[in-house]
Design a protein around this motif. Structure first.
Motif, PDB file in Angstrom:
ATOM      1  N   TYR A 256       0.680  -0.954   0.137  1.00  0.00           N
ATOM      2  CA  TYR A 256      -0.293  -0.425  -0.065  1.00  0.00           C
ATOM      3  C   TYR A 256       0.870   1.225  -0.066  1.00  0.00           C
ATOM      4  O   TYR A 256       1.730   1.299   1.022  1.00  0.00           O
ATOM      5  CB  TYR A 256      -1.259   0.049   1.361  1.00  0.00           C
ATOM      6  CG  TYR A 256      -1.371   1.600   1.405  1.00  0.00           C
ATOM      7  CD1 TYR A 256      -2.187   2.072   0.044  1.00  0.00           C
ATOM      8  CD2 TYR A 256      -1.754   1.486   2.602  1.00  0.00           C
ATOM      9  CE1 TYR A 256      -2.386   3.039   0.186  1.00  0.00           C
ATOM     10  CE2 TYR A 256      -3.054   3.118   2.213  1.00  0.00           C
ATOM     11  CZ  TYR A 256      -3.810   3.634   1.896  1.00  0.00           C
ATOM     12  OH  TYR A 256      -3.817   4.565   2.129  1.00  0.00           O
TER      13      TYR A 256
ATOM     14  N   LEU B 269       0.050   5.433  -0.423  1.00  0.00           N
ATOM     15  CA  LEU B 269      -0.157   6.163  -1.069  1.00  0.00           C
ATOM     16  C   LEU B 269       0.511   8.315  -0.911  1.00  0.00           C
ATOM     17  O   LEU B 269       1.858   8.027  -0.456  1.00  0.00           O
ATOM     18  CB  LEU B 269      -1.249   7.247  -0.096  1.00  0.00           C
ATOM     19  CG  LEU B 269      -0.849   7.379   1.410  1.00  0.00           C
ATOM     20  CD1 LEU B 269      -2.407   8.150   2.233  1.00  0.00           C
ATOM     21  CD2 LEU B 269      -0.191   6.637   2.312  1.00  0.00           C
TER      22      LEU B 269
ATOM     23  N   GLN C 197      -3.732   7.260  -4.238  1.00  0.00           N
ATOM     24  CA  GLN C 197      -3.206   5.402  -3.440  1.00  0.00           C
ATOM     25  C   GLN C 197      -2.841   4.416  -4.717  1.00  0.00           C
ATOM     26  O   GLN C 197      -3.274   4.261  -5.659  1.00  0.00           O
ATOM     27  CB  GLN C 197      -4.207   4.643  -2.796  1.00  0.00           C
ATOM     28  CG  GLN C 197      -4.870   5.675  -1.714  1.00  0.00           C
ATOM     29  CD  GLN C 197      -6.550   5.466  -1.783  1.00  0.00           C
ATOM     30  OE1 GLN C 197      -7.215   5.406  -1.994  1.00  0.00           O
ATOM     31  NE2 GLN C 197      -6.610   5.066   0.099  1.00  0.00           N
TER      32      GLN C 197
ATOM     33  N   THR D  61      -5.727  -0.708  -1.380  1.00  0.00           N
ATOM     34  CA  THR D  61      -6.401   0.511  -1.065  1.00  0.00           C
ATOM     35  C   THR D  61      -7.197   1.320  -0.410  1.00  0.00           C
ATOM     36  O   THR D  61      -7.820   2.154  -0.051  1.00  0.00           O
ATOM     37  CB  THR D  61      -6.010   1.748  -2.646  1.00  0.00           C
ATOM     38  OG1 THR D  61      -7.639   0.932  -3.533  1.00  0.00           O
ATOM     39  CG2 THR D  61      -5.123   1.652  -3.198  1.00  0.00           C
TER      40      THR D  61
ATOM     41  N   LYS E  30      -9.042   3.825   2.198  1.00  0.00           N
ATOM     42  CA  LYS E  30      -8.962   5.196   1.800  1.00  0.00           C
ATOM     43  C   LYS E  30     -10.091   6.238   2.615  1.00  0.00           C
ATOM     44  O   LYS E  30      -9.708   7.562   2.643  1.00  0.00           O
ATOM     45  CB  LYS E  30      -9.865   4.770   0.359  1.00  0.00           C
ATOM     46  CG  LYS E  30     -10.369   6.292  -0.609  1.00  0.00           C
ATOM     47  CD  LYS E  30     -10.778   5.241  -1.953  1.00  0.00           C
ATOM     48  CE  LYS E  30     -11.833   6.010  -3.148  1.00  0.00           C
ATOM     49  NZ  LYS E  30     -12.060   6.901  -2.598  1.00  0.00           N
TER      50      LYS E  30
END
Length: 263
Positions: free
Chosen positions: A3, A5, A147, A151, A155
């Protein structure tokens, strides 16, 4: 799975990534996913990767090779972030096109995505998401975060709290909470976590952090956030039961669009 971002605000840029890769329940490893290609005083360029590890590593190898060879077109010479993201996208497409037929033959997922964020002197900061095909999209004031990877768990907190005018210091906290929420719900995302915060027009990354498994600060943040959520839940209004409406929901008729729109 991983992950990553990126968050773009009026005052700067935040980028974050975990370091876990997953090739099955019995093969979980740790690989860096956030890479700094900055030239302090001139340009800041940060890249995050997710997806097929062999492809993303080869793309990064090609990028470093161009830098080492001092080629005419490299991350150090391109004049703006738009050209930077086109360059990275072309490298990704080159590698993907080479390996896709053979990976597909054995039903191996070749998909991968990149986040590219930064600022080159003479323009404002930018944040982009690059797809496997080499095309890309840009973060905007209306959508200030992007992202890649796993995700969905991280979020909601960004959707509810983040705005383009959020101070970059606060955006860094949101990023850390987004990562922690994802780790809480998905074991394929895990530490070490890499987090950077860049202030607009500083042209150097002055704030970096790495959080390893069991990091005391990360544990403190998780406990504080969980306690805050429980406290907010306890203060929520009680549900008003046995409510009725004059028009039952079954009678609600929604307009049907003439065609499916794409954007």
């Amino acid at each position: 799975m991983t992950y990553c971002l990126g968050i773009l605000t009026t005052s700067g840029l935040v980028m974050a990534a975990d370091s876990r890769t997953n090739a099955g329940v019995d093969y979980i490893s740790t690989y860096q996913k956030l890479f700094d290609f900055s030239v302090p005083g001139e340009r800041v360029i940060v890249i995050c990767t997710a997806g097929n590890l062999s492809i993303t590593q080869e793309v990064l190898t090609l990028i470093r090779r161009d830098l080492k060879g001092q080629l005419e077109h490299s991350l150090n010479t391109l004049p703006n972030m738009y050209e930077v993201v086109r360059y990275v996208g072309s490298k990704l497409r080159e590698v993907s096109d080479t390996h896709r037929p053979w990976l597909s033959k054995d039903n191996i997922d070749h998909q991968c995505t990149f986040l590219v964020g930064g600022q080159i002197r003479g323009e404002e900061p930018f944040l982009y998401l690059i797809y496997s095909q080499g095309n890309f999209l840009q973060a905007t004031p209306e959508t200030p975060f992007l992202q890649i990877g796993e995700t969905k768990y991280g979020k909601p907190i960004l959707d509810r709290t983040l705005r383009f005018d959020t101070p970059v210091d606060a955006a860094a906290k949101y990023a850390l909470l987004s990562l922690d929420s994802t780790m809480k719900s998905n074991i394929s995302v895990g530490p070490p976590l890499d987090l950077i915060m860049y202030r607009t027009n500083s042209f150097e990354i002055g704030h970096r952090a790495e959080f390893v498994l069991g990091d005391p600060f990360l544990v403190k943040v998780r406990k504080f956030w969980e306690a805050s959520l429980r406290r907010a839940f306890e203060e929520m209004p009680d549900i008003e039961w046995n409510r009725s409406h004059s028009s039952p929901s079954s009678s609600l008729v929604l307009p049907v669009p003439d065609a499916i729109a794409t954007d």
